[in-house]
Write a protein that holds these residues in place. Structure first.
Motif, PDB file in Angstrom:
ATOM      1  N   UNK A  77       0.835  -1.209   0.000  1.00  0.00           N
ATOM      2  CA  UNK A  77       0.000   0.000   0.000  1.00  0.00           C
ATOM      3  C   UNK A  77       0.871   1.261   0.000  1.00  0.00           C
ATOM      4  N   UNK A  78       1.939   1.263   0.797  1.00  0.00           N
ATOM      5  CA  UNK A  78       2.841   2.435   0.833  1.00  0.00           C
ATOM      6  C   UNK A  78       3.490   2.659  -0.529  1.00  0.00           C
ATOM      7  N   UNK A  79       3.827   1.577  -1.206  1.00  0.00           N
ATOM      8  CA  UNK A  79       4.417   1.707  -2.542  1.00  0.00           C
ATOM      9  C   UNK A  79       3.387   2.239  -3.540  1.00  0.00           C
ATOM     10  N   UNK A  80       2.132   1.817  -3.400  1.00  0.00           N
ATOM     11  CA  UNK A  80       1.077   2.361  -4.257  1.00  0.00           C
ATOM     12  C   UNK A  80       1.028   3.873  -4.135  1.00  0.00           C
ATOM     13  N   UNK A  81       1.036   4.365  -2.908  1.00  0.00           N
ATOM     14  CA  UNK A  81       0.978   5.813  -2.691  1.00  0.00           C
ATOM     15  C   UNK A  81       2.178   6.507  -3.317  1.00  0.00           C
ATOM     16  N   UNK A  82       3.344   5.894  -3.220  1.00  0.00           N
ATOM     17  CA  UNK A  82       4.554   6.527  -3.760  1.00  0.00           C
ATOM     18  C   UNK A  82       4.562   6.544  -5.287  1.00  0.00           C
ATOM     19  N   UNK A  83       3.750   5.674  -5.907  1.00  0.00           N
ATOM     20  CA  UNK A  83       3.687   5.605  -7.367  1.00  0.00           C
ATOM     21  C   UNK A  83       2.451   6.308  -7.927  1.00  0.00           C
ATOM     22  N   UNK A  84       1.876   7.246  -7.185  1.00  0.00           N
ATOM     23  CA  UNK A  84       0.626   7.874  -7.620  1.00  0.00           C
ATOM     24  C   UNK A  84       0.770   8.673  -8.922  1.00  0.00           C
ATOM     25  N   UNK A  85       2.001   8.960  -9.325  1.00  0.00           N
ATOM     26  CA  UNK A  85       2.230   9.677 -10.584  1.00  0.00           C
ATOM     27  C   UNK A  85       2.771   8.776 -11.694  1.00  0.00           C
ATOM     28  N   UNK A  86       2.846   7.482 -11.400  1.00  0.00           N
ATOM     29  CA  UNK A  86       3.341   6.517 -12.386  1.00  0.00           C
ATOM     30  C   UNK A  86       2.315   5.386 -12.457  1.00  0.00           C
ATOM     31  N   UNK A  87       1.416   5.465 -13.453  1.00  0.00           N
ATOM     32  CA  UNK A  87       0.285   4.539 -13.481  1.00  0.00           C
ATOM     33  C   UNK A  87       0.683   3.097 -13.765  1.00  0.00           C
ATOM     34  N   UNK A  88       1.785   2.887 -14.458  1.00  0.00           N
ATOM     35  CA  UNK A  88       2.230   1.519 -14.699  1.00  0.00           C
ATOM     36  C   UNK A  88       2.646   0.864 -13.388  1.00  0.00           C
ATOM     37  N   UNK A  89       3.499   1.550 -12.624  1.00  0.00           N
ATOM     38  CA  UNK A  89       3.965   0.993 -11.353  1.00  0.00           C
ATOM     39  C   UNK A  89       2.832   0.948 -10.332  1.00  0.00           C
ATOM     40  N   UNK A  90       1.963   1.980 -10.366  1.00  0.00           N
ATOM     41  CA  UNK A  90       0.830   2.002  -9.443  1.00  0.00           C
ATOM     42  C   UNK A  90      -0.069   0.785  -9.677  1.00  0.00           C
TER      43      UNK A  90
END
Length: 224
Positions: free
Chosen positions: A126-139
């Protein structure tokens, strides 16, 4: 009859022998020559069927040692779904409706059964999801990983396998949806699901998982 259709008939015949228990786990099956003679088909058709069953992990070919029936756990029976899911990549709504049925109960079981280590992995994802909020592939990758962890938390082999089969099909569609609507809704909803699982609140976990699936379906309908 064409070889392709013949090999499918051979595959069905072999599967029936295995699934009915006529050929048991660990048993060495008859040679390609004997199978072709018994079924009155070409060796090419038998070989194609054997290759397909090996790909589905129903049998194992040993170099120079023959072909053996695998010990089939429940998840192996779902492997035959994979070609269908790959062919039907465009049926995103069908998959979302299926998730609407299954994911609330998956979250419920996870809340009841998940280990502390798995909950920590969910938190990390979940923390990684938040950190990737500007990268939709990684998100999207982390989104799907989050749901994979929830399925693992159920400790149910069938649920884990179905999630695994759906994951590759979902990735493109999920990313497209997030690129159109942004990740904010997903971030908030995943937090609610995570907190419910951390608190071992199975009812709340199911409610939030259902709302998440319903919102995704609603967003897709709006785009269409």
């Amino acid at each position: 009859m064409k070889d392709g259709r013949t090999s499918d008939k051979v595959l069905e015949n072999i599967q029936e022998k295995i699934f009915t228990g006529e050929w048991k786990p660990g048993q060495k099956i008859m040679s390609e020559i004997k199978l072709s003679e018994e079924l009155n088909v070409s060796r090419v058709s038998v070989r194609e069927a054997i290759e397909k069953l090996a790909t589905l992990n129903i049998i194992t070919k040993k170099q120079g040692g023959g072909t053996f029936v695998n010990d089939l756990g429940p998840s192996v029976y779902l492997n035959s779904l994979l070609p269908m899911l790959i062919l039907d990549r465009d049926n995103y709504m069908d998959i979302l409706e299926f998730r609407l049925i299954t994911e609330p109960e998956t979250a419920r079981l996870c809340a009841e059964r998940a280990s502390e280590d798995l909950i920590k992995e969910l938190q990390f994802s979940y923390e990684k999801m938040k950190s990737y909020s500007n990268d939709m592939k990684k998100f999207t990758e982390e989104d799907l990983k989050f749901h994979t962890k929830i399925s693992e938390g159920t400790q149910n082999t069938l649920i884990i396998k179905v999630n695994e089969l759906l994951r590759n099909v979902l990735e493109y569609h999920q990313r497209t949806l997030y690129e159109s609507l942004g990740p904010e809704g997903g971030i908030h909803e995943h937090k609610f699901i995570l907190d419910a699982i951390k608190n071992k609140d199975s009812e709340l976990a199911a409610i939030y998982a259902r709302r998440h699936a319903e919102r995704t379906i609603s967003d897709l309908r709006k785009l269409k």
